[in-house]
Write a protein that holds these residues in place. Sequence first.
Motif, PDB file in Angstrom:
ATOM      1  N   GLY A 232      42.894  40.040  35.490  1.00 21.87           N
ATOM      2  CA  GLY A 232      42.372  41.394  35.488  1.00 21.87           C
ATOM      3  C   GLY A 232      40.937  41.421  35.017  1.00 21.87           C
ATOM      4  N   ASP A 233      40.284  42.595  35.162  1.00 20.90           N
ATOM      5  CA  ASP A 233      38.963  42.834  34.573  1.00 20.90           C
ATOM      6  C   ASP A 233      37.917  41.854  35.084  1.00 20.90           C
ATOM      7  OD1 ASP A 233      39.758  44.816  32.087  1.00 20.90           O
ATOM      8  OD2 ASP A 233      41.320  43.350  32.518  1.00 20.90           O
ATOM      9  N   MET A 234      37.792  41.747  36.402  1.00 19.46           N
ATOM     10  CA  MET A 234      36.877  40.769  36.987  1.00 19.46           C
ATOM     11  C   MET A 234      35.466  41.324  37.180  1.00 19.46           C
ATOM     12  SD  MET A 234      37.150  38.550  40.496  1.00 19.46           S
ATOM     13  CE  MET A 234      37.909  37.109  39.735  1.00 19.46           C
ATOM     14  N   GLY A 235      35.288  42.332  38.050  1.00 27.43           N
ATOM     15  CA  GLY A 235      33.946  42.814  38.346  1.00 27.43           C
ATOM     16  C   GLY A 235      33.159  41.818  39.147  1.00 27.43           C
ATOM     17  N   GLY A 275      43.969  45.430  37.716  1.00 29.87           N
ATOM     18  CA  GLY A 275      43.142  46.498  37.180  1.00 29.87           C
ATOM     19  C   GLY A 275      41.727  46.103  36.812  1.00 29.87           C
ATOM     20  N   ASP A 276      40.850  47.114  36.770  1.00 27.73           N
ATOM     21  CA  ASP A 276      39.408  46.938  36.600  1.00 27.73           C
ATOM     22  C   ASP A 276      38.923  45.924  37.625  1.00 27.73           C
ATOM     23  OD1 ASP A 276      39.620  48.817  34.653  1.00 27.73           O
ATOM     24  OD2 ASP A 276      38.818  47.591  33.029  1.00 27.73           O
ATOM     25  N   ILE A 277      38.815  46.429  38.835  1.00 22.24           N
ATOM     26  CA  ILE A 277      38.601  45.589  40.013  1.00 22.24           C
ATOM     27  C   ILE A 277      37.125  45.225  40.172  1.00 22.24           C
ATOM     28  CG2 ILE A 277      39.025  45.385  42.482  1.00 22.24           C
ATOM     29  CD1 ILE A 277      41.599  45.718  40.861  1.00 22.24           C
ATOM     30  N   SER A 278      36.284  46.205  40.526  1.00 25.52           N
ATOM     31  CA  SER A 278      34.866  45.916  40.810  1.00 25.52           C
ATOM     32  C   SER A 278      33.921  46.400  39.728  1.00 25.52           C
ATOM     33  CB  SER A 278      34.455  46.576  42.128  1.00 25.52           C
ATOM     34  OG  SER A 278      34.368  47.995  41.972  1.00 25.52           O
ATOM     35  N   TYR A 279      34.367  47.322  38.858  1.00 25.92           N
ATOM     36  CA  TYR A 279      33.499  48.001  37.895  1.00 25.92           C
ATOM     37  C   TYR A 279      32.344  48.719  38.595  1.00 25.92           C
ATOM     38  CZ  TYR A 279      35.843  45.732  33.959  1.00 25.92           C
ATOM     39  OH  TYR A 279      36.780  45.326  33.045  1.00 25.92           O
ATOM     40  N   ALA A 280      32.588  49.230  39.790  1.00 21.66           N
ATOM     41  CA  ALA A 280      31.560  50.030  40.455  1.00 21.66           C
ATOM     42  C   ALA A 280      31.314  51.320  39.678  1.00 21.66           C
ATOM     43  CB  ALA A 280      31.977  50.353  41.890  1.00 21.66           C
ATOM     44  N   SER A 299      40.535  36.780  51.866  1.00 22.45           N
ATOM     45  CA  SER A 299      40.695  36.603  53.316  1.00 22.45           C
ATOM     46  C   SER A 299      41.663  35.483  53.648  1.00 22.45           C
ATOM     47  CB  SER A 299      39.338  36.300  53.966  1.00 22.45           C
ATOM     48  OG  SER A 299      38.838  35.057  53.500  1.00 22.45           O
ATOM     49  N   ARG A 300      42.185  34.807  52.621  1.00 14.32           N
ATOM     50  CA  ARG A 300      43.034  33.639  52.883  1.00 14.32           C
ATOM     51  C   ARG A 300      44.463  33.802  52.385  1.00 14.32           C
ATOM     52  NH1 ARG A 300      40.514  27.944  52.523  1.00 14.32           N
ATOM     53  NH2 ARG A 300      41.734  27.854  54.454  1.00 14.32           N
ATOM     54  N   VAL A 301      44.636  34.577  51.307  1.00 17.21           N
ATOM     55  CA  VAL A 301      45.980  34.812  50.778  1.00 17.21           C
ATOM     56  C   VAL A 301      46.144  36.288  50.449  1.00 17.21           C
ATOM     57  CG1 VAL A 301      46.192  32.473  49.829  1.00 17.21           C
ATOM     58  CG2 VAL A 301      45.330  34.321  48.383  1.00 17.21           C
ATOM     59  N   SER A 302      47.369  36.697  50.269  1.00 18.61           N
ATOM     60  CA  SER A 302      47.680  38.086  49.937  1.00 18.61           C
ATOM     61  C   SER A 302      47.035  38.458  48.605  1.00 18.61           C
ATOM     62  CB  SER A 302      49.200  38.241  49.857  1.00 18.61           C
ATOM     63  OG  SER A 302      49.554  39.538  49.466  1.00 18.61           O
ATOM     64  N   TYR A 303      46.181  39.497  48.635  1.00 20.27           N
ATOM     65  CA  TYR A 303      45.438  39.926  47.450  1.00 20.27           C
ATOM     66  C   TYR A 303      46.002  41.279  47.019  1.00 20.27           C
ATOM     67  CZ  TYR A 303      41.319  40.038  44.363  1.00 20.27           C
ATOM     68  OH  TYR A 303      40.475  40.045  43.274  1.00 20.27           O
ATOM     69  N   MET A 304      46.897  41.250  46.043  1.00 18.53           N
ATOM     70  CA  MET A 304      47.584  42.445  45.571  1.00 18.53           C
ATOM     71  C   MET A 304      46.895  42.967  44.311  1.00 18.53           C
ATOM     72  SD  MET A 304      49.778  42.371  47.986  1.00 18.53           S
ATOM     73  CE  MET A 304      50.882  43.725  47.566  1.00 18.53           C
ATOM     74  N   THR A 305      46.875  44.281  44.129  1.00 17.22           N
ATOM     75  CA  THR A 305      46.108  44.865  43.033  1.00 17.22           C
ATOM     76  C   THR A 305      46.909  45.921  42.281  1.00 17.22           C
ATOM     77  OG1 THR A 305      45.164  46.544  44.502  1.00 17.22           O
ATOM     78  CG2 THR A 305      43.896  44.505  44.208  1.00 17.22           C
ATOM     79  N   ALA A 306      46.450  46.190  41.063  1.00 11.79           N
ATOM     80  CA  ALA A 306      46.913  47.332  40.271  1.00 11.79           C
ATOM     81  C   ALA A 306      45.689  48.133  39.867  1.00 11.79           C
ATOM     82  CB  ALA A 306      47.684  46.870  39.037  1.00 11.79           C
ATOM     83  N   GLY A 482      43.060  39.521  30.784  1.00  5.92           N
ATOM     84  CA  GLY A 482      41.866  40.305  31.091  1.00  5.92           C
ATOM     85  C   GLY A 482      40.578  39.526  30.938  1.00  5.92           C
ATOM     86  N   MET A 483      40.624  38.212  31.242  1.00  9.20           N
ATOM     87  CA  MET A 483      39.483  37.336  30.957  1.00  9.20           C
ATOM     88  C   MET A 483      38.823  36.808  32.229  1.00  9.20           C
ATOM     89  SD  MET A 483      42.597  35.800  30.944  1.00  9.20           S
ATOM     90  CE  MET A 483      42.751  35.542  32.687  1.00  9.20           C
ATOM     91  N   ALA A 484      38.846  37.618  33.308  1.00  9.29           N
ATOM     92  CA  ALA A 484      38.354  37.115  34.594  1.00  9.29           C
ATOM     93  C   ALA A 484      36.906  37.456  34.889  1.00  9.29           C
ATOM     94  CB  ALA A 484      39.238  37.637  35.727  1.00  9.29           C
ATOM     95  N   GLY A 485      36.174  38.065  33.942  1.00  9.82           N
ATOM     96  CA  GLY A 485      34.776  38.350  34.240  1.00  9.82           C
ATOM     97  C   GLY A 485      34.045  39.141  33.189  1.00  9.82           C
TER      98      GLY A 485
END
Length: 540
Positions: A232-235, A275-280, A299-306, A482-485
């Motif tokens: 989560g929390d990439m941006g 959650g907290d996908i792009s931080y737009a 574009s290569r695997v199923s990208y599921m989101t919350a 939540g340490m992805a970005g």
Amino acid sequence: MLVKKRIRSLKNCPMNTFLYKETGDLSDLPLLCHYPVRAQYVSNDPAYLGCKKKECRKRDDKGACKFYTCRPTLSFHVVNFRTPVEFVLFSKRFKSPKMLKRSDPVQFTNPDMPLHGRLSSIDSTGTSMRLSWVSGSKRPQRVVYGDGQSATSVVSTFTRDEMCGSSKLPSPAMDFGWHDPGYIHTAPMIGLKPSSKFSYKYGSELAGWSDEMELKTPPAGGSAELTCIIYGDMGKAPLDKSLEHYIQPGSLSVINAIKEEIADEIKIDSIFHIGDISYATGFLIEWDYFLKMIQPLASRVSYMTAIGNHERDFPMSGSIYPTMDSGGECGVPYEAYFPMTNCKKDKPWYSIEQGPVHFTVISTEHPFNFYSEQYKWMKKDLKSVNRSRTPWVIVAGHRPMYSSKGGKSIYPALIDPSFVLAVEPVLMRSKVDIMFVGHHHNYERTCAVYNGKCYGTIKKDKNGVETYYGKKYTAPVHIIAGMAGFALDPFTTSPKKWSLTRISEFGYVKLHATTKTINVQFVNAKTKLVRDNFQIVKYN
């Protein structure tokens, strides 16, 4: 130097300072009346400081230079966001910029080009995938896949009027952060085989075609094995030296590490971004940059989101929390860019099965009390799980129930007790094995915990992996991922007994499930080292 969209004004706009800060962005940016896409100091060119690139402006009668200027060279990474780009040179720094020179608008060669393809699962069979992409054209396009199969896209978009905000409560999304999203194309790919690879491309003769790519379908629900990635929390972060709205410094390293996980063999079955996908947060053009960044994965695997607070929350909009974290987006762009299975408008909760795992994905930003629609749905969904088909149950959402986050917080409380009171008993009664969340920007693992108390036993197996054992079900394990970005959060110096592992490093979670065990690893994105490794052995 500045790369901008249409410029209404370069005067100082004090209200914009407030709107930047309200979304959580504390960065130092030009306080203009329209959002800048990229900004750089000319000092980013070291040759400029030493005046190594001289240009003579005036010569004397003998040809000797009487007056010369120093010329900087700056590089900007710009994605095709369909509208013209302008370059502006300004002085007086960021607080009160003064325009010195402004270029003519530069148009993209093909604004209609189909871009940023991303996949998601339509159902639990592993035989159907949904492909979404962005284009400047509203004419239907196609996806061509497999052995000549094709499907025509359904075209949608969203408008400024759909954003939250008003004259009394303005938002970036309705004002200086708005950018036309173009058109979002969505098409199904059906008749596939689970856990199999297929080639595809999308577009049209008029708009152009994407490159041909290869996808891997997820395993069918009820099958024996699943390998997925959760974070989560990439941006996003710039690929140049620019300053921009809301930079998440670890995002690129995490993306690059997962790209290696997928590689040519596509060893991962799916990705869950909780959650907290792009931080737009109301600066709509940032979605284009984010979609471009994740495209090698999505574009290569199923990208599921919350959905998270930075996609949904805004005062008086129907979200639980009255903060301005979404910048006025109120979930509209999120739902347009990431249509999930069986979700209705502004009801972004769903469930899906992959391999031996049943995933229940909830929204922590919508009402979850005992009488809410989501609560009733969640109870019904978890009650319907067939454990002989999917022996493991995972709940995923954005906000945590357990956290050892330390330091200062802009929130009145780190944990919402009403969320715990309503949802934790449901997890326990439904024998949920793991709850994955984000929101706090670190990695943390608990014991099998309920009401703050640890249950069951943990010991290391012959390979040194911490293993949760039990002759019967005990309680859920809670994982903060939540340490992805986003800039990392510290931990308290006095953690509770239920907190077993705390790591403040950028990375992602890798989960491998069979019918008998779930193994979970936290992988450091920079070093690729496994920093936490545990497993749950299936109880009788």
